[in-house]
Design a protein around this motif. Sequence first.
Motif, short mmCIF file in Angstrom:
data_model
loop_
_atom_site.label_atom_id
_atom_site.label_comp_id
_atom_site.label_asym_id
_atom_site.label_seq_id
_atom_site.Cartn_x
_atom_site.Cartn_y
_atom_site.Cartn_z
N THR A 92 36.86 49.56 57.75
CA THR A 92 37.19 50.92 58.15
C THR A 92 37.16 51.95 57.04
O THR A 92 36.97 53.13 57.32
N ALA A 93 37.37 51.54 55.79
CA ALA A 93 37.58 52.54 54.74
C ALA A 93 36.97 52.09 53.42
O ALA A 93 37.68 51.78 52.47
N VAL A 94 35.66 52.06 53.36
CA VAL A 94 34.95 51.64 52.15
C VAL A 94 34.50 52.89 51.38
O VAL A 94 33.57 53.58 51.80
N PRO A 95 35.15 53.22 50.26
CA PRO A 95 34.74 54.41 49.49
C PRO A 95 33.58 54.10 48.57
O PRO A 95 33.45 52.99 48.05
N ALA A 141 30.80 44.24 51.68
CA ALA A 141 30.74 45.56 51.03
C ALA A 141 30.33 45.33 49.58
O ALA A 141 31.14 44.87 48.77
N LEU A 142 29.09 45.66 49.24
CA LEU A 142 28.54 45.34 47.92
C LEU A 142 28.94 46.40 46.90
O LEU A 142 28.12 47.15 46.38
N LEU A 143 30.24 46.43 46.60
CA LEU A 143 30.79 47.38 45.65
C LEU A 143 31.87 46.68 44.84
O LEU A 143 32.68 45.92 45.40
N THR A 144 31.92 46.94 43.54
CA THR A 144 32.87 46.23 42.70
C THR A 144 34.31 46.43 43.15
O THR A 144 35.10 45.48 43.21
N HIS A 145 34.68 47.68 43.46
CA HIS A 145 36.08 47.92 43.84
C HIS A 145 36.44 47.22 45.13
O HIS A 145 37.56 46.76 45.31
N GLN A 146 35.47 47.08 46.05
CA GLN A 146 35.76 46.35 47.28
C GLN A 146 35.88 44.85 47.00
O GLN A 146 36.71 44.16 47.59
N ALA A 195 34.65 32.65 49.82
CA ALA A 195 33.55 33.43 49.22
C ALA A 195 34.03 34.86 49.10
O ALA A 195 34.38 35.50 50.10
N VAL A 196 34.03 35.37 47.89
CA VAL A 196 34.67 36.65 47.62
C VAL A 196 33.71 37.56 46.86
O VAL A 196 33.01 37.13 45.94
N GLY A 197 33.66 38.84 47.27
CA GLY A 197 32.80 39.80 46.59
C GLY A 197 31.45 39.93 47.26
O GLY A 197 31.27 39.61 48.44
N ASP A 198 30.47 40.38 46.49
CA ASP A 198 29.15 40.69 47.04
C ASP A 198 28.53 39.53 47.81
O ASP A 198 27.74 39.73 48.73
N VAL A 199 28.88 38.31 47.42
CA VAL A 199 28.23 37.13 47.99
C VAL A 199 28.49 37.00 49.49
O VAL A 199 27.74 36.33 50.20
N ASN A 200 29.53 37.67 50.02
CA ASN A 200 29.79 37.60 51.46
C ASN A 200 29.21 38.79 52.22
O ASN A 200 29.35 38.87 53.44
N ARG A 201 28.63 39.73 51.52
CA ARG A 201 27.87 40.87 52.09
C ARG A 201 28.71 41.85 52.90
O ARG A 201 28.17 42.71 53.60
N HIS A 233 48.11 37.87 55.44
CA HIS A 233 47.38 38.62 54.41
C HIS A 233 45.92 38.65 54.86
O HIS A 233 45.21 37.65 54.76
N THR A 234 45.47 39.78 55.34
CA THR A 234 44.09 39.88 55.79
C THR A 234 43.48 41.21 55.34
O THR A 234 44.19 42.19 55.11
N ALA A 235 42.16 41.21 55.23
CA ALA A 235 41.44 42.40 54.78
C ALA A 235 41.09 43.28 55.97
O ALA A 235 40.66 42.80 57.00
N THR A 236 41.30 44.57 55.79
CA THR A 236 40.88 45.54 56.81
C THR A 236 39.98 46.62 56.23
O THR A 236 39.18 47.21 56.95
N ALA A 237 40.09 46.90 54.92
CA ALA A 237 39.36 48.02 54.34
C ALA A 237 37.85 47.83 54.39
O ALA A 237 37.09 48.79 54.38
#
Length: 485
Positions: A368-371, A325-330, A317-323, A361-365
């Motif tokens: 910690t760092a959501v612009p 970070a509800l931002l397109t760039h994230q 599940a990728v993008g907003d659907v996983n809640r 390969h894992t997500a960290t942003a």
Amino acid sequence: MTNETTRTYDVIVIGAGPVGENVAERARAAGLSTVIIERDLIGGECSFWACDPSKALLRPVVARADASRIPGLDPAVAGPLDVDAVLAHRDKMSSYWKDEDQVDWLNSVDVDLIRGHGRLTGPKQVAVQTSDGDTIALTARHAVAISTGTRAALPPIPGLDTVRPWTSREATTATKAPDRLAVVGGGVVAVEMATAWQALGSQVTMLVLENRILERMEPFAGELVADELREAGVDIRFNTTVSSLTRKDNNVGGDGEVEITLSDGGQLAVDEILLATGRAPQTHDVGLESVGLTPGDWLTVDDTFQVTGVDGGWLYAVGDVNRRALLTHQGKYQARIAGTVIGARARANNEPIDTAPWGPHTATADHTAVPQVVFTTPEIASVGLTSHEAEHSGRRIKTVDYDLSQLAGAHQYGEDYRGRARMLIDTDRNTVVGVTFAGPGVGELVHSATIAIAGEVPLDRLWHAVPAFPTLGEVWLRLLETHRG
């Protein structure tokens, strides 16, 4: 008569917004046969109903506000905006709600497209109901990725079903400015659309449940935006809820005014009402029940975007659907990781990714760092923790503030520059963990802050990142000087 066909792919992606597109492209680049399913426009919410049209509406507003502060320009920009020209530009930026270019891009990266409604029917199984009434049964060899995004979450207000309210979609695609517009909410969509439509000729009234706007950001950010909104003529009412709604003409297509009964018993009459009251996941009809999940729920994932609670490690599940970070760039960041992970796991015969020779390969942003940038007047740009979040993080935090109007670069925006910067420092690690900027032009500062936080750059090294003069970027030097005292 319904026709049924069966096809097999390595990867199936449900949802062809920018997130699904990026998952599909990364999987295909890994050599996996990939198909993407979409029942609406290819390019999704961001391209046609959110990012692109909303910024096209807001850019003239922000540009006029910036120009009005410059000596010699203010008389030239004092007049009203050319609404027809703004809306025409919005239409162009939204590709006139046609997706041929997006389809061409999918073809260029060799990803198959099926237009229709895709639903899980079991592990690695998806059925697509096409607009022609046909059913296409799909099987995935390796992975299915759900990238269906979110929809507007509407509160249970009596009379809501009779008034045909605006959601963010109607707010970004309207063909004329209503004389009177009520905006219910105080978040990003609410403040951006209030900014745009007030400038385009509407009398906007904001009805905000909380006692401030942009509640999830630093308080000074919301205060500065509220001041500008009021100066523009917006009526902001805090601690206010809607008790009931009625549209005088309830016939389909009718355009009678909306009568709003407020929590304090007051009445408000408007021509349109925008409900900017949050988002809900688009998972109510994607077949989650067939794999033991609950329809309508957010999908919980690990840091490789595999859905937890589903055996076999095949569902993502990728993008907003996983809640997260509800931002397109994230979401696109997540997609790049998920697509790479799917490809790596396929090559490793689905062994755990951290045992593969090419490494993890894992997500960290997302943690910690959501612009984020709020495109109001003034702009708000933030990344990392807020003061409130820092207080509850268990870290020792030092808060450093600076008045942006003291920068030489700020004076290039005019003499009446109002803005503020805040930097949060983890004093044990001597690194930046949160930054918020509020003021004209600050959106372009957020990436430098993101690098400082994501890179965990020690403050002693940041001293040697010399800002150009005279720019707003000089705020980094001033924040560090303020920190040292």
